[in-house]
Design a protein around this motif. Structure first.
Motif, PDB file in Angstrom:
ATOM      1  N   ARG A 136      -5.175 -12.497   4.048  1.00  0.00           N
ATOM      2  CA  ARG A 136      -6.029 -11.414   3.541  1.00  0.00           C
ATOM      3  C   ARG A 136      -6.213 -11.553   2.040  1.00  0.00           C
ATOM      4  O   ARG A 136      -5.637 -12.436   1.389  1.00  0.00           O
ATOM      5  CB  ARG A 136      -5.374 -10.052   3.854  1.00  0.00           C
ATOM      6  CG  ARG A 136      -5.086  -9.803   5.319  1.00  0.00           C
ATOM      7  CD  ARG A 136      -6.349  -9.554   6.127  1.00  0.00           C
ATOM      8  NE  ARG A 136      -7.012  -8.336   5.722  1.00  0.00           N
ATOM      9  CZ  ARG A 136      -6.704  -7.122   6.171  1.00  0.00           C
ATOM     10  NH1 ARG A 136      -5.719  -6.972   7.052  1.00  0.00           N
ATOM     11  NH2 ARG A 136      -7.367  -6.058   5.773  1.00  0.00           N
ATOM     12  N   ARG A 137      -6.964 -10.636   1.467  1.00  0.00           N
ATOM     13  CA  ARG A 137      -7.144 -10.600   0.018  1.00  0.00           C
ATOM     14  C   ARG A 137      -5.874 -10.096  -0.660  1.00  0.00           C
ATOM     15  O   ARG A 137      -5.018  -9.474  -0.036  1.00  0.00           O
ATOM     16  CB  ARG A 137      -8.330  -9.704  -0.328  1.00  0.00           C
ATOM     17  CG  ARG A 137      -9.638 -10.182   0.256  1.00  0.00           C
ATOM     18  CD  ARG A 137     -10.806  -9.345  -0.231  1.00  0.00           C
ATOM     19  NE  ARG A 137     -11.007  -9.496  -1.669  1.00  0.00           N
ATOM     20  CZ  ARG A 137     -12.051  -8.979  -2.323  1.00  0.00           C
ATOM     21  NH1 ARG A 137     -12.958  -8.277  -1.655  1.00  0.00           N
ATOM     22  NH2 ARG A 137     -12.170  -9.151  -3.616  1.00  0.00           N
ATOM     23  N   LEU A 138      -5.771 -10.359  -1.959  1.00  0.00           N
ATOM     24  CA  LEU A 138      -4.548 -10.062  -2.697  1.00  0.00           C
ATOM     25  C   LEU A 138      -4.150  -8.598  -2.608  1.00  0.00           C
ATOM     26  O   LEU A 138      -2.972  -8.281  -2.388  1.00  0.00           O
ATOM     27  CB  LEU A 138      -4.711 -10.464  -4.172  1.00  0.00           C
ATOM     28  CG  LEU A 138      -3.501 -10.190  -5.076  1.00  0.00           C
ATOM     29  CD1 LEU A 138      -2.269 -10.922  -4.584  1.00  0.00           C
ATOM     30  CD2 LEU A 138      -3.818 -10.577  -6.515  1.00  0.00           C
ATOM     31  N   GLU A 139      -5.086  -7.690  -2.742  1.00  0.00           N
ATOM     32  CA  GLU A 139      -4.729  -6.274  -2.711  1.00  0.00           C
ATOM     33  C   GLU A 139      -4.151  -5.873  -1.352  1.00  0.00           C
ATOM     34  O   GLU A 139      -3.262  -5.026  -1.265  1.00  0.00           O
ATOM     35  CB  GLU A 139      -5.938  -5.398  -3.060  1.00  0.00           C
ATOM     36  CG  GLU A 139      -7.149  -5.571  -2.173  1.00  0.00           C
ATOM     37  CD  GLU A 139      -8.139  -6.581  -2.730  1.00  0.00           C
ATOM     38  OE1 GLU A 139      -9.356  -6.412  -2.469  1.00  0.00           O
ATOM     39  OE2 GLU A 139      -7.712  -7.534  -3.419  1.00  0.00           O
ATOM     40  N   HIS A 140      -4.636  -6.509  -0.292  1.00  0.00           N
ATOM     41  CA  HIS A 140      -4.106  -6.223   1.045  1.00  0.00           C
ATOM     42  C   HIS A 140      -2.710  -6.815   1.221  1.00  0.00           C
ATOM     43  O   HIS A 140      -1.867  -6.225   1.899  1.00  0.00           O
ATOM     44  CB  HIS A 140      -5.052  -6.789   2.115  1.00  0.00           C
ATOM     45  CG  HIS A 140      -6.411  -6.176   2.092  1.00  0.00           C
ATOM     46  ND1 HIS A 140      -7.564  -6.900   2.296  1.00  0.00           N
ATOM     47  CD2 HIS A 140      -6.810  -4.902   1.854  1.00  0.00           C
ATOM     48  CE1 HIS A 140      -8.616  -6.106   2.208  1.00  0.00           C
ATOM     49  NE2 HIS A 140      -8.181  -4.881   1.939  1.00  0.00           N
TER      50      HIS A 140
END
Length: 313
Positions: A136-140
């Motif tokens: 997933r993306r970093l924030e996730h």
């Protein structure tokens, strides 16, 4: 007071002694299996008979012959001790990092490159281990680790975060990727060279995208991508198609490498860290330690293969 009320409860240890004798046939073998003395076995049986009021063994020629009642009672407790032995075996496997479930989440640069290599070696000879894996993306990734939905996060381009533990596994530098037609004979290229042709930029809201833009600005080059993408892998695909040049992480460049794309060092250098992210205040399991070790080995092997990766101290 009802019949039996006030009698001491039968301990699991007495039942364990009873089970051992029924399986072994002699007090000597039962004592050896349980790691206690033979008198302790005999005393345990007498105590169990006293508490139950049932004769469990007939003593014939220094041997214990199970009574019909003992055989019937043993059938009742067999499943219990099968569970106990299974519990002990599973606990041993967990202690040795051979059993359990690990939840891993990663950003694409590591999640689609080095991490799968580490996972392959991690799962080998660990038949009792399963993995929940997501990219997933970093924030996730940070959110999943912080909330406890993941045991480990893997990412690039982050040095610290107030809500989670961030530990550097390796340091490396971004690289330039160019279509073969636009390739330079030099071993490195700078922002001026890349800025003179169509450039594929990373999403400016992303950490890596901000780093690339800052490198262009440090070199006094206007940052004006012809195409902007979210992921390094997408940039590599577009470079291979001849659409333009890009600056991406070396892991993606190595694993996405294909005919039509050339990789060069990029100046000014953009250092990035390959990191693991863990939840604050939660001890690491043996299973997690084992995967982290394999991840470090995979990064080291990547470096040995010629990639520009600097092992973290």
């Amino acid at each position: 007071m009802s019949e039996g009320e006030g009698r001491p409860e039968i301990s699991l240890r007495l039942l364990e002694i009873f089970d051992a004798i029924m399986r072994c046939g002699t007090t000597v073998e039962a004592a050896q299996q349980l790691g206690i003395s033979q008198p302790a076995i005999s005393n345990g049986i007498r105590q169990l008979e006293s508490q139950t009021g049932v004769t469990l063994f007939e003593r014939l020629h220094r041997r214990l012959q199970p009574t019909e009642e003992a055989v019937a009672l043993h059938e009742d407790i067999k499943p219990v001790f099968a569970l106990v032995r299974g519990f002990a075996a599973r606990a041993r496997d967990m202690r040795q990092g051979m059993s359990g479930r690990l939840r891993i989440i990663a950003t694409p640069p590591l999640g689609h490159t080095v991490a799968p290599l580490a996972m392959r070696r991690f799962l080998k000879n660990r038949d009792g281990v399963s993995v929940a894996y997501d990219v997933r993306r970093l924030e996730h990734v940070i959110e999943a680790v912080q909330s406890g939905h993941a045991d480990l996060g893997l990412a690039l381009g982050i040095d610290r975060h107030p809500m989670v533990n961030v530990e550097t596994l390796a340091r490396t530098h971004m690289v330039a990727v160019l279509p073969d037609a636009a390739s330079s004979e030099d071993s490195s290229v700078d922002a001026r060279f890349l800025g003179s042709s169509d450039f594929i930029g990373l999403e400016i809201e992303s950490r890596l995208g901000q780093m690339v833009r800052a490198a262009f600005e440090r070199d006094g080059v206007r940052y004006q991508p012809r195409v902007e993408v979210r992921y390094c892998a997408t940039a590599a695909v577009l470079v291979t198609a001849g659409i333009g040049t890009a600056v991406i992480d070396p892991f993606t460049a190595a694993f996405q490498g294909a005919p039509g794309m050339t990789v060069r060092s990029f100046l000014p250098p953009i250092e990035i860290a390959a990191v693991m992210i863990t939840r604050k205040g939660v001890p690491r399991s043996r299973l997690l330690h084992a995967f982290i070790s394999e991840m470090k080995t995979a990064l080291s092997d990547f470096q040995a293969g010629g990639a520009r990766v600097i092992a973290a101290p």
